[in-house]
Design an enzyme around this catalytic site. Structure first.
Site, PDB file in Angstrom:
ATOM      1  N   ASN A 213       0.828  -1.211   0.000  1.00 34.41           N
ATOM      2  CA  ASN A 213       0.000   0.000   0.000  1.00 34.41           C
ATOM      3  C   ASN A 213       0.859   1.257   0.000  1.00 34.41           C
ATOM      4  OD1 ASN A 213      -2.378  -1.315  -0.187  1.00 34.41           O
ATOM      5  ND2 ASN A 213      -3.173  -0.745   1.822  1.00 34.41           N
ATOM      6  N   GLY A 262      -7.395   8.782  -1.438  1.00 35.90           N
ATOM      7  CA  GLY A 262      -8.170   8.766  -0.185  1.00 35.90           C
ATOM      8  C   GLY A 262      -8.515   7.339   0.148  1.00 35.90           C
ATOM      9  N   CYS A 265      -7.754   2.981   3.335  1.00 37.71           N
ATOM     10  CA  CYS A 265      -6.522   2.187   3.420  1.00 37.71           C
ATOM     11  C   CYS A 265      -5.249   2.995   3.235  1.00 37.71           C
ATOM     12  CB  CYS A 265      -6.577   1.062   2.409  1.00 37.71           C
ATOM     13  SG  CYS A 265      -8.066   0.082   2.578  1.00 37.71           S
TER      14      CYS A 265
END
Ligand code: UGA
Length: 442
Positions: A213, A262, A265
């Site tokens: 991520n 946004g 996560c």
């Protein structure tokens, strides 16, 4: 192990939990879904899906005979050995992940009912947690006398909006375990999906998720900075990204410049990784920049509006889209939240429309007019801003939009509109990192 699919428990029925539950039910398992929210469980029992996720309602309906809903963790413990944990891990004020819901699940498993060994239970962590959480949970389990209860890290890589498809055809399945029966059982559960498997230790599996991520968020902030430089140099970031992406070491994905990332996560996980590093004494400089670039990018629309319109006092601005991305009603950390607040603080009147997220947005965004559709939102607007690239906005008839507006400015916050179609309607198009195109029809 028999050919019969093993039953599983899924604790937490949010985006991740419900998709995981429906996915495993589709693969043939009986799934016992547990949530402490009695209202949510009642709705699920009645066949109602509390979130918007394409294909999920159909998948739950098709597998309703195998999906069981309850507020009692004992119902899952009685029938399933593997308990997937998919509860929320929101950020705390310090930016760390709040693990209280995870710990509540651990607490809720009675020492007596959790059997260890070959016939025992295992917690399978789907929630995104800091690296090292597995080790600390195993210590807690030992302290609470829940010996033998196994622990597996199986991080989730689903994207909201395409979560059902992502479950059925994952890029990879990552399983971190201690080499016991529980890891084997999770491997077997995922076997029908035939996905590349990374079987590793628990801490590494936890880190794969956070690092993935953080890397994707870094890619977005990087292209957003390139976009900002493009504006100064006359280059078009869309062309630049196309040229970069053809290098298969770079790839085309996540090179779309816009008004920032946004969702539930990226903002949370990037911060959590930064805090995790900081807590152990390492200053993760790159992630500081990724976060700061993203915050500034959300505000870039304001400077563009000021450039075109001068003061924003009394100006009418239409925001098309509110959700953090299309195909979801999720408003968590959406750029629209910052944008609508900033616009109002500068004295603008804000009209908004989102095809799906209005219900969620109403409790978060105050003082704006919620329009019934895109054309209604554009009524009397000095400027229209594309915030979320829902398909229906990409297909708008710009002549009709122009007829409703009192001004001419269209700011494409996602570089998703057809600039020529906008300009052909007599409007001024401006994207992110690609200059502006004015009124082709005079
Ligand atoms: C993200 C990851 O993509 C998933 O792999 C992960 O499982 C998930 O977080 C999670 O941790 O649970 P998601 O938050 O659903 O998934 O959304 P993305 O599709 O990744 O988009 C995130 C944000 O980045 C959106 O605001 C989107 O508009 C923005 N974005 C994405 C860009 O600005 N540019 C891009 O090129 C791509």
């Amino acid at each position: 192990m028999s050919a019969e699919r093993q039953p599983i428990g899924v604790i937490g029925t949010g985006y991740v939990g419900l998709v995981t539950a429906a996915g495993f039910a589709q693969l043939g398992s009986d799934v016992f879904c547990i949530d402490i929210d009695a209202d949510k469980i009642a709705r699920l029992k009645a066949g109602e899906i509390p979130i918007y996720e394409p294909g999920l309602a159909e998948m739950v309906a098709a597998n309703s005979a195998r999906m069981h809903f309850s507020t009692k963790i004992a119902d899952a413990l009685a029938r399933a050995r593997l308990l997937f944990v998919a509860v929320g891990t929101p950020p705390t004020y310090s930016g760390d992940a709040d693990l209280s819901a995870v710990h509540a699940v651990v607490e809720a498993i009675p020492a007596g009912s959790a059997r260890g060994g070959e016939q025992g239970h295992a917690l399978v962590m789907k929630s995104t947690v800091p690296a090292g959480t597995g080790a600390s949970i195993k210590r807690v389990l030992a302290e609470q006398g829940k010996h033998g209860l196994c622990y597996v890290s199986c991080p989730e890589f689903l994207k909201e909006g395409s979560a059902v498809k992502d479950f059925m055809s994952p890029d990879r399945v990552v399983i971190g375990d201690d080499g016991d029966w529980a890891g084997d059982a999770v491997v077997e559960l995922y076997a029908p999906l035939d996905a590349p498997l990374v079987r590793t230790d628990i801490a590494s599996a936890e880190m794969v998720k956070l690092a993935s991520n953080a890397f994707l968020a870094t890619k977005i902030s990087f292209i957003n900075e390139i976009a900002n430089v493009c504006e100064e140099t006359g280059a078009d970031v869309v062309e630049v990204a196309k040229g970069m992406g053809l290098d298969d070491r770079i790839g085309h994905k996540f090179l779309q410049a816009g008004i920032g990332f946004g969702g539930s996560c990226f903002p949370k996980d990037v911060n959590a990784l930064k805090q995790l590093a900081g807590n152990s004494g390492y200053h993760f400089q790159l992630l500081n920049a990724v976060i700061e670039v993203n915050e500034l990018q959300k505000r870039r629309v304001i400077s563009k509006l000021l450039k075109h319109l001068g003061s924003l006092v009394g100006v009418k601005v239409c925001l098309l889209g509110l959700a953090f991305k299309p195909n979801t009603d999720d408003m968590r950390d959406a750029s629209s939240l910052v944008l609508s607040a900033r616009l109002q603080a500068d004295g603008a009147h804000v009209r908004v429309y989102d095809p799906v997220a209005e219900r969620e947005a109403r409790s978060l965004i105050r003082g704006v007019h919620f329009a019934t559709d895109a054309l209604d939102a554009a009524q009397g607007a000095d400027a229209v801003v594309l915030v979320t690239e829902w398909r229906e906005f990409l297909e708008l008839d710009w002549a009709q939009v122009a007829a409703r507006m009192s001004g001419k400015l269209v700011l494409d916050g996602r570089n998703a509109l057809d600039a020529h179609a906008v300009a052909a309607a007599g409007l001024t198009y401006e994207g992110i990192g690609r200059g502006s195109l004015t009124s082709l029809s005079g």
